[in-house]
Design a protein around this motif. Structure first.
Motif, PDB file in Angstrom:
ATOM      1  N   ALA A 128      92.008  47.543  75.742  1.00  9.99           N
ATOM      2  CA  ALA A 128      91.094  48.055  74.677  1.00  9.99           C
ATOM      3  C   ALA A 128      91.360  47.837  73.408  1.00  9.99           C
ATOM      4  N   GLY A 129      92.634  47.458  73.082  1.00 12.03           N
ATOM      5  CA  GLY A 129      92.819  47.165  71.670  1.00 12.03           C
ATOM      6  C   GLY A 129      92.553  45.671  71.105  1.00 12.03           C
ATOM      7  N   GLN A 143      94.640  54.662  74.057  1.00 13.42           N
ATOM      8  CA  GLN A 143      93.180  54.398  74.194  1.00 13.42           C
ATOM      9  C   GLN A 143      93.015  53.165  73.351  1.00 13.42           C
ATOM     10  N   ASN A 144      93.853  52.684  72.453  1.00 16.67           N
ATOM     11  CA  ASN A 144      93.676  51.605  71.604  1.00 16.67           C
ATOM     12  C   ASN A 144      94.852  50.457  71.952  1.00 16.67           C
ATOM     13  N   SER A 145      95.332  50.463  73.188  1.00 19.29           N
ATOM     14  CA  SER A 145      96.219  49.437  73.595  1.00 19.29           C
ATOM     15  C   SER A 145      95.608  48.447  74.667  1.00 19.29           C
ATOM     16  N   THR A 166      90.352  52.242  58.216  1.00 15.24           N
ATOM     17  CA  THR A 166      89.939  51.115  58.656  1.00 15.24           C
ATOM     18  C   THR A 166      89.201  50.663  57.427  1.00 15.24           C
ATOM     19  N   ASP A 212      99.513  52.586  71.038  1.00 18.14           N
ATOM     20  CA  ASP A 212      98.076  52.930  70.872  1.00 18.14           C
ATOM     21  C   ASP A 212      97.493  52.498  69.771  1.00 18.14           C
ATOM     22  N   GLY A 236      98.504  53.866  65.912  1.00 17.19           N
ATOM     23  CA  GLY A 236      97.223  53.997  65.591  1.00 17.19           C
ATOM     24  C   GLY A 236      96.649  55.518  65.364  1.00 17.19           C
ATOM     25  N   ARG A 237      97.414  56.328  66.067  1.00 17.83           N
ATOM     26  CA  ARG A 237      96.980  57.737  65.788  1.00 17.83           C
ATOM     27  C   ARG A 237      98.183  58.924  66.154  1.00 17.83           C
ATOM     28  N   ASP A 242      95.202  49.617  67.551  1.00 16.52           N
ATOM     29  CA  ASP A 242      94.447  48.406  67.585  1.00 16.52           C
ATOM     30  C   ASP A 242      94.222  47.641  66.221  1.00 16.52           C
ATOM     31  N   ASN A 244      96.332  52.087  81.040  1.00 17.65           N
ATOM     32  CA  ASN A 244      95.758  51.012  80.968  1.00 17.65           C
ATOM     33  C   ASN A 244      95.731  50.021  81.842  1.00 17.65           C
TER      34      ASN A 244
END
Length: 751
Positions: free
Chosen positions: A437-438, A432-434, A364, A401, A335-336, A403, A499
């Motif tokens: 959180a994802g 932070q996006n898994s 997005t 990571d 994701g990043r 989402d 996580n």
């Protein structure tokens, strides 16, 4: 062996045979001359001269021969004849729709024993390798190997190896060989030359007689042979040549051939189909199949049989292909661009055995780039094609990571979950996006993760406090982390947060846990967990600081080798690399339908004391209940043989459970007849050619079985020689009779 007393007359032993013959010849000539002379003379006294002359010559001959009487105890030993009885599975084929061929074979052996009483018959069964003794026919007419010899039905009919074993044996060589078979031999083959057949008996130098059990072929259509051009490699088309045939009066001008892969999760997948046009009862068709998953895979090659087919068992073949992997194809979606993402991407690209497709989705659908869509990139990235059309071509997918929801990829999550259940590998790496959180909680993808995710509204997604993962007992002994422990031992670096993960799912295993947090059930929160998901596997790594294994004080001391060792183990376990499996599972011998099979288990020392079970599940009939087999405890060595119950024909998957964690899998197939039933036609012509090439005789089973066997040998065990009279007696008698003859001649006026 028969023993008897005998008595006979013979010449003295010190007289050579040629001298005795010469004496007899001289006597005959003398008598002929004497009789001829007296008949021509025709005078008085001729008869007396002839009579005294005959007596004198006879006495002289006896004086030379000096006859003796010989009394002996003699034994008659029959010639050794080896009977080779075909013990392959083709002898279990029905004979004219009634009894199997082996029953005919048993009757032939019984008749040979009666017809060949003057010979010493040694009956051996041949099939695969050296022949072995077989016991007499049982009450049901079947033949069995005696002692702890091979099983009754063998997967091959190798006559060449059996004859070579007889020739190399140190035991008494046979003086003749009788082969009883249906003629459908693996070696010599159907196209063997005359020179090859002649060479069969060259070492033994004896005639090979043959007896054919079966004259006519049953009405049967079958898959006679499947051959592959080269080894099977994942994602690479594999050419198959399928030979089919019809016999026994069946009318089939063409047959439809299909190739399917038997899979654990779902119905068989159609790989290819073709139409074979038959000429003279046989035909071929070329198919191309592509197998996406490495390891042992079961391929079913089947025909649509015509009406009247009497042997349905050979209408399909179940073949096990061990699929190799040329390179591991990995789809890496991030994701990043974080440190953890860059470290993993760099490691994947540095490994020559990995073919990685990696991309970031940085924008997005709600972003406002203030530009037209066609101006943002020259070529639109084929995201949808990757997650639909090309997804099966990847061996593993890494979501790091990432989402899926903001990028509109949540529609592909069900497809990604099916991909895992059908044999794919999945790794979700934290960030932070898994995980929670994802937005993956409650989605189909969460169902194939080894840990549960909290789908409650307001669920905590992450713990941002630094954490040093703790090794679990299972993690310390897991083969996939052994390379990492060789580098760092028990030490792990501190990582920036983790996580929030739930309890491990049934069948999963926690390797690292959080030292301070617990799940809702009170168990230590997993940080690294693995698990089986249908036909595939998945890994949950709930941190984004694994790069600290490479860039930290620990990484500096270990030259960063821990990071590569960890990912090498994780990716290798996902690809079922035997190095990282908790145990090894192999077939000890080919599985035959209806007969017990053996699975060979190799377990690590740490698992010796744990209960081990094997679960057998049918692939082509998945509604059949799973069979569980307990693995016996090992008393010595690391290899254990587990005996399976008799299984019907079909494809199976066996899973070895060494505890609550993931299993070791092995797919295998059981066939009723295998190669031996693929071609049900008998081959009397081949048996006749074998007999003719060695100087033997060919007979059908319903003909006279009085074969021309060697005569028995006579051996004298005890011998007594007694002269009929002393030598001087013969000499005196000869002198007296010669004197009488001389006197008679003188009285007749002869000199």
């Amino acid at each position: 062996m028969d023993t008897a007393l005998s008595s006979r007359l013979a010449v003295n032993g010190d007289l050579p045979p040629w001298a005795a013959i010469a004496a007899c010849v001289l006597v005959v000539l003398s008598l002929v001359v004497l009789v001829a002379h007296e008949l021509r003379r025709r005078e008085r006294g001729g008869l007396a001269i002839v009579a005294t002359g005959v007596l004198a010559v006879a006495a002289l001959l006896l004086a030379v021969l000096r006859p003796v009487r010989i009394a002996a105890r003699e034994s008659v030993i029959g010639a050794k004849v080896v009977v080779l009885a075909d013990q392959s599975r083709s002898m279990a084929l029905p004979q004219n729709g009634k009894d199997p061929r082996r029953d005919v074979e048993a009757r032939v052996l019984e008749r040979l024993a009666k017809e060949s009483k003057s010979a010493r018959l040694l009956t051996l069964g041949f099939g695969d390798g050296a022949p072995a003794p077989i016991a007499p026919a049982t009450a049901d007419g079947a033949l069995r190997f005696s002692g702890a010899s091979p099983p009754a039905a063998l997967p091959r009919s190798d006559l060449t190896s059996a004859l070579r074993a007889l020739g190399a044996s140190a035991e008494e060589r046979p003086q003749a060989v009788i082969v009883v078979s249906d003629g459908r031999l693996d070696d010599p083959g159907e196209d063997a030359s005359k020179e090859t057949l002649t060479a069969l008996g060259r070492e033994l130098k004896v005639p090979i007689h043959t007896v054919g059990t079966t004259r006519s072929a049953p009405p049967d259509a079958s898959v006679r042979r499947v051959s592959a051009a080269g080894a099977a490699v994942a994602h690479v088309p594999l050419p198959l040549r399928v030979e089919v045939g019809c016999a026994g009066g069946l009318s089939c001008d063409e047959l439809t051939v299909t190739a399917r892969e038997l899979r654990e999760d779902g119905p068989p997948a159609l790989l290819a189909t073709g139409l074979s046009h038959l000429k003279d009862g046989k035909g071929t068709v070329d198919l191309s199949v592509t197998l996406e998953r490495a390891g042992a895979r079961i391929i079913e090659v089947a025909i649509t049989p015509p009406s009247g087919d009497t042997i349905p068992e050979n209408d399909r073949r179940l073949l096990t292909f061990v699929v190799a992997r040329e390179r591991v194809r990995v789809l890496h979606v991030a994701g990043r661009p974080t440190n953890d993402v860059r470290a993993l991407r760099q490691w994947l690209k540095s490994d020559a055995s990995v073919d990685v497709v990696a991309f970031f989705i940085l924008r997005t659908g709600s972003d406002a780039p203030n530009a037209r869509q066609e101006d943002l990139s020259l070529i639109p990235f084929p995201v949808d094609e990757l997650f639909t059309e090309h997804l099966p071509s990847f061996d593993a997918v890494v979501l790091q990571d990432f989402d899926a929801q903001p990028y509109g990829l949540e529609k592909h999550l069900p497809q990604l979950a099916r991909y895992v259940k059908t044999g794919g590998g999945l790794i979700m790496v934290g960030g932070q996006n898994s995980f929670v959180a994802g937005g993956y909680a409650g989605t189909p993808l969460a169902e194939v993760l080894p840990v549960s995710l909290d789908s409650d509204r307001g669920a905590t997604a992450a713990d941002v406090a630094n954490v040093t993962p703790a090794w679990t007992e299972d993690g310390k002994t897991a083969p996939l982390l052994a390379p990492l422990r060789d580098v760092v031992d028990d030490e792990l670096p501190m990582m920036p947060g983790a996580n929030i993960l739930g309890d491990v799912r049934p069948g999963g295993l926690v390797l690292w846990s959080h030292p301070g947090r617990t799940t809702k059930s009170g168990q230590p929160m997993p940080i690294l967990a693995i698990g089986d998901q249908g036909d595939g596997r998945s890994i949950a790594l709930g941190i984004d600081g694994a790069w600290q294994l490479e860039f930290s004080q620990l990484g500096a001391r270990t030259s960063g080798r821990g990071y590569g060792a960890m990912w090498d183990g994780l990716l290798g376990w996902l690809m079922r690399d035997p190095r990282f499996e908790p145990g090894q599972l192999d077939l000890a011998s080919p599985c035959v339908a209806g007969e017990p099979a053996k699975l060979r288990v190799r377990a690590p020392d740490s698992a010796k004391d744990k209960p081990m079970t094997i679960e057998i599940r049918r692939l082509d009939q998945q509604d059949v209940a799973t069979t569980k087999v307990e693995v016996p405890k090992s008393t010595s060595g690391a290899t254990i043989d587990a005996t399976l119950p008799p299984l019907p024909a079909g494809g199976y998957t066996a899973r070895l459970k060494l505890g609550p964690g993931p299993t070791t899998r092995r797919d295998f197939a059981c066939e009723t007849g295998g190669d031996e039933w693929a071609d049900s036609r008998p081959d009397g012509d081949r048996l006749r050619a074998i007999a003719n090439a060695s100087g033997g005789t060919f007979r059908w089973a319903d003909e006279d079985l009085a074969l021309p066997l060697p005569k028995p040998a006579v051996i004298s065990a005890e011998r007594h020689v007694v002269p009929l009279a002393p030598p001087w007696t013969w000499t005196l008698a000869a002198a007296a009779l010669l004197g009488v003859h001389w006197f008679t001649r003188r009285r007749s006026g002869l000199s």
